[in-house]
Design a protein around this motif. Structure first.
Motif, PDB file in Angstrom:
ATOM      1  N   ALA A  70     -87.605  57.709  66.479  1.00 21.59           N
ATOM      2  CA  ALA A  70     -87.661  56.563  67.389  1.00 21.59           C
ATOM      3  C   ALA A  70     -86.610  56.678  68.492  1.00 21.59           C
ATOM      4  CB  ALA A  70     -87.474  55.257  66.621  1.00 21.59           C
ATOM      5  N   LEU A  71     -85.417  57.123  68.145  1.00 18.12           N
ATOM      6  CA  LEU A  71     -84.383  57.312  69.162  1.00 18.12           C
ATOM      7  C   LEU A  71     -84.783  58.406  70.141  1.00 18.12           C
ATOM      8  CD1 LEU A  71     -81.178  56.922  66.952  1.00 18.12           C
ATOM      9  CD2 LEU A  71     -82.191  55.229  68.509  1.00 18.12           C
ATOM     10  N   ASN A  72     -85.443  59.448  69.642  1.00 15.41           N
ATOM     11  CA  ASN A  72     -85.946  60.503  70.520  1.00 15.41           C
ATOM     12  C   ASN A  72     -87.072  59.987  71.414  1.00 15.41           C
ATOM     13  OD1 ASN A  72     -84.638  63.265  70.180  1.00 15.41           O
ATOM     14  ND2 ASN A  72     -84.842  62.591  68.067  1.00 15.41           N
ATOM     15  N   LEU A  73     -87.905  59.093  70.896  1.00 11.33           N
ATOM     16  CA  LEU A  73     -88.922  58.461  71.739  1.00 11.33           C
ATOM     17  C   LEU A  73     -88.270  57.708  72.892  1.00 11.33           C
ATOM     18  CD1 LEU A  73     -91.333  57.082  68.997  1.00 11.33           C
ATOM     19  CD2 LEU A  73     -91.964  58.726  70.766  1.00 11.33           C
ATOM     20  N   LEU A  74     -87.243  56.917  72.569  1.00 13.47           N
ATOM     21  CA  LEU A  74     -86.543  56.161  73.624  1.00 13.47           C
ATOM     22  C   LEU A  74     -85.869  57.094  74.622  1.00 13.47           C
ATOM     23  CD1 LEU A  74     -84.955  53.146  71.709  1.00 13.47           C
ATOM     24  CD2 LEU A  74     -86.920  53.127  73.276  1.00 13.47           C
ATOM     25  N   ALA A  75     -85.377  58.229  74.152  1.00  9.62           N
ATOM     26  CA  ALA A  75     -84.769  59.207  75.069  1.00  9.62           C
ATOM     27  C   ALA A  75     -85.812  59.724  76.049  1.00  9.62           C
ATOM     28  CB  ALA A  75     -84.147  60.358  74.276  1.00  9.62           C
ATOM     29  N   GLN A  76     -87.026  59.945  75.583  1.00 10.20           N
ATOM     30  CA  GLN A  76     -88.103  60.399  76.471  1.00 10.20           C
ATOM     31  C   GLN A  76     -88.500  59.304  77.462  1.00 10.20           C
ATOM     32  OE1 GLN A  76     -89.006  63.387  76.874  1.00 10.20           O
ATOM     33  NE2 GLN A  76     -88.523  64.426  74.969  1.00 10.20           N
ATOM     34  N   VAL A  77     -88.537  58.053  76.995  1.00 10.30           N
ATOM     35  CA  VAL A  77     -88.838  56.939  77.905  1.00 10.30           C
ATOM     36  C   VAL A  77     -87.754  56.852  78.978  1.00 10.30           C
ATOM     37  CG1 VAL A  77     -89.074  54.423  78.099  1.00 10.30           C
ATOM     38  CG2 VAL A  77     -90.179  55.644  76.200  1.00 10.30           C
ATOM     39  N   LYS A  78     -86.517  57.000  78.576  1.00  6.59           N
ATOM     40  CA  LYS A  78     -85.409  56.980  79.542  1.00  6.59           C
ATOM     41  C   LYS A  78     -85.590  58.086  80.582  1.00  6.59           C
ATOM     42  CE  LYS A  78     -80.366  57.020  79.840  1.00  6.59           C
ATOM     43  NZ  LYS A  78     -79.111  57.003  79.075  1.00  6.59           N
ATOM     44  N   ALA A  79     -85.962  59.274  80.137  1.00  2.00           N
ATOM     45  CA  ALA A  79     -86.205  60.378  81.068  1.00  2.00           C
ATOM     46  C   ALA A  79     -87.375  60.049  82.000  1.00  2.00           C
ATOM     47  CB  ALA A  79     -86.466  61.675  80.299  1.00  2.00           C
ATOM     48  N   ALA A  80     -88.422  59.461  81.450  1.00  2.00           N
ATOM     49  CA  ALA A  80     -89.593  59.107  82.252  1.00  2.00           C
ATOM     50  C   ALA A  80     -89.239  58.088  83.330  1.00  2.00           C
ATOM     51  CB  ALA A  80     -90.698  58.554  81.351  1.00  2.00           C
ATOM     52  N   LEU A  81     -88.246  57.261  83.049  1.00  4.41           N
ATOM     53  CA  LEU A  81     -87.838  56.196  83.972  1.00  4.41           C
ATOM     54  C   LEU A  81     -86.643  56.601  84.824  1.00  4.41           C
ATOM     55  CD1 LEU A  81     -88.257  53.141  81.569  1.00  4.41           C
ATOM     56  CD2 LEU A  81     -89.849  53.971  83.331  1.00  4.41           C
ATOM     57  N   GLY A  82     -86.368  57.889  84.879  1.00 11.03           N
ATOM     58  CA  GLY A  82     -85.252  58.351  85.702  1.00 11.03           C
ATOM     59  C   GLY A  82     -83.912  57.809  85.245  1.00 11.03           C
ATOM     60  N   GLY A  83     -83.805  57.539  83.942  1.00  9.75           N
ATOM     61  CA  GLY A  83     -82.551  57.048  83.369  1.00  9.75           C
ATOM     62  C   GLY A  83     -82.409  55.538  83.353  1.00  9.75           C
ATOM     63  N   ASP A  84     -83.400  54.804  83.853  1.00 10.96           N
ATOM     64  CA  ASP A  84     -83.310  53.340  83.985  1.00 10.96           C
ATOM     65  C   ASP A  84     -84.088  52.625  82.884  1.00 10.96           C
ATOM     66  OD1 ASP A  84     -83.072  50.735  84.805  1.00 10.96           O
ATOM     67  OD2 ASP A  84     -84.253  50.983  86.647  1.00 10.96           O
ATOM     68  N   LEU A  85     -83.464  52.445  81.720  1.00 14.18           N
ATOM     69  CA  LEU A  85     -84.136  51.769  80.605  1.00 14.18           C
ATOM     70  C   LEU A  85     -84.353  50.280  80.846  1.00 14.18           C
ATOM     71  CD1 LEU A  85     -82.704  53.451  77.385  1.00 14.18           C
ATOM     72  CD2 LEU A  85     -85.081  53.378  78.142  1.00 14.18           C
ATOM     73  N   SER A  86     -83.783  49.728  81.910  1.00 16.28           N
ATOM     74  CA  SER A  86     -84.015  48.303  82.197  1.00 16.28           C
ATOM     75  C   SER A  86     -85.487  48.060  82.565  1.00 16.28           C
ATOM     76  CB  SER A  86     -83.104  47.812  83.325  1.00 16.28           C
ATOM     77  OG  SER A  86     -83.492  48.368  84.571  1.00 16.28           O
ATOM     78  N   ARG A  87     -86.216  49.117  82.902  1.00 20.55           N
ATOM     79  CA  ARG A  87     -87.644  48.990  83.231  1.00 20.55           C
ATOM     80  C   ARG A  87     -88.536  48.964  81.997  1.00 20.55           C
ATOM     81  NH1 ARG A  87     -89.356  53.570  86.895  1.00 20.55           N
ATOM     82  NH2 ARG A  87     -91.343  52.484  86.659  1.00 20.55           N
ATOM     83  N   LEU A  88     -87.988  49.251  80.833  1.00 18.07           N
ATOM     84  CA  LEU A  88     -88.771  49.227  79.592  1.00 18.07           C
ATOM     85  C   LEU A  88     -89.080  47.777  79.227  1.00 18.07           C
ATOM     86  CD1 LEU A  88     -89.996  50.507  77.062  1.00 18.07           C
ATOM     87  CD2 LEU A  88     -87.697  50.527  76.066  1.00 18.07           C
ATOM     88  N   LYS A  89     -90.379  47.453  79.135  1.00 21.16           N
ATOM     89  CA  LYS A  89     -90.787  46.087  78.801  1.00 21.16           C
ATOM     90  C   LYS A  89     -91.053  45.900  77.315  1.00 21.16           C
ATOM     91  CE  LYS A  89     -93.365  43.694  81.571  1.00 21.16           C
ATOM     92  NZ  LYS A  89     -94.491  43.242  82.411  1.00 21.16           N
ATOM     93  N   ARG A  90     -91.748  46.878  76.706  1.00 22.90           N
ATOM     94  CA  ARG A  90     -92.045  46.731  75.288  1.00 22.90           C
ATOM     95  C   ARG A  90     -92.583  48.024  74.695  1.00 22.90           C
ATOM     96  NH1 ARG A  90     -95.127  42.649  73.223  1.00 22.90           N
ATOM     97  NH2 ARG A  90     -95.202  43.928  71.372  1.00 22.90           N
TER      98      ARG A  90
END
Length: 153
Positions: A70-90
């Motif tokens: 799960a932490l690795n999933l979030l790391a990939q989402v962070k990469a997809a968002l250019g490092g901006d996890l504030s864009r993660l909605k759910r």
């Protein structure tokens, strides 16, 4: 509270986003969704545990492996968002595979390691649809592999 602040509060850090191990991409952004390829329990570029859950790996160890996925999933989402996890909605959906023998039936308990940490980090935005299935083997001998779909702003 930001995702980064919540991670720090929980004493968790995201690993570096792993490079793909074959001919695929680690994530695809389509509209307001990020589809993340299956993640293994990797840390510092290495698989942290190998074996079948219920035989070589305990349910608790499997849960820890799922948490790391799960932490690795979030790391990939962070990469997809250019490092901006504030864009993660759910978190929309997880599909989890648990390597186990034919008599093993505690797949949901193992995958709770991922689900629980996502809810700890994201609150209600971490609640998701999910599948937890058994497999006779998984890549590189990992006990758990999890893919995910995430909604972004």
């Amino acid at each position: 509270m930001s995702v980064e602040a919540r991670l720090a509060e929980l004493g968790l850090t995201l690993p570096s986003a792993a490079a793909p191990a074959a001919n695929y991409v680690p994530f695809v952004v389509s509209g307001n969704l990020v589809f993340v390829s299956g993640q293994l329990p990797m840390s510092n570029g290495a698989l942290t545990i190998k074996g079948l859950v219920g035989q070589d790996v305990s349910v608790e160890q499997g849960k820890e492996a799922a948490k790391l996925c799960a932490l690795n999933l979030l790391a990939q989402v962070k990469a997809a968002l250019g490092g901006d996890l504030s864009r993660l909605k759910r978190v929309v959906k997880l599909t989890a595979f648990v390597a186990s023998g034919p008599e093993f039936t505690q797949h949901p308990e193992v995958v709770n390691g991922a689900s629980d940490v996502l809810v700890e980090i994201l609150g209600d935005a971490g609640r998701h649809a999910r599948a937890a299935v058994g497999a006779p083997s998984l890549p590189r001998g990992t006990p758990v592999e999890i893919e995910g779909v995430f909604e972004i702003a």
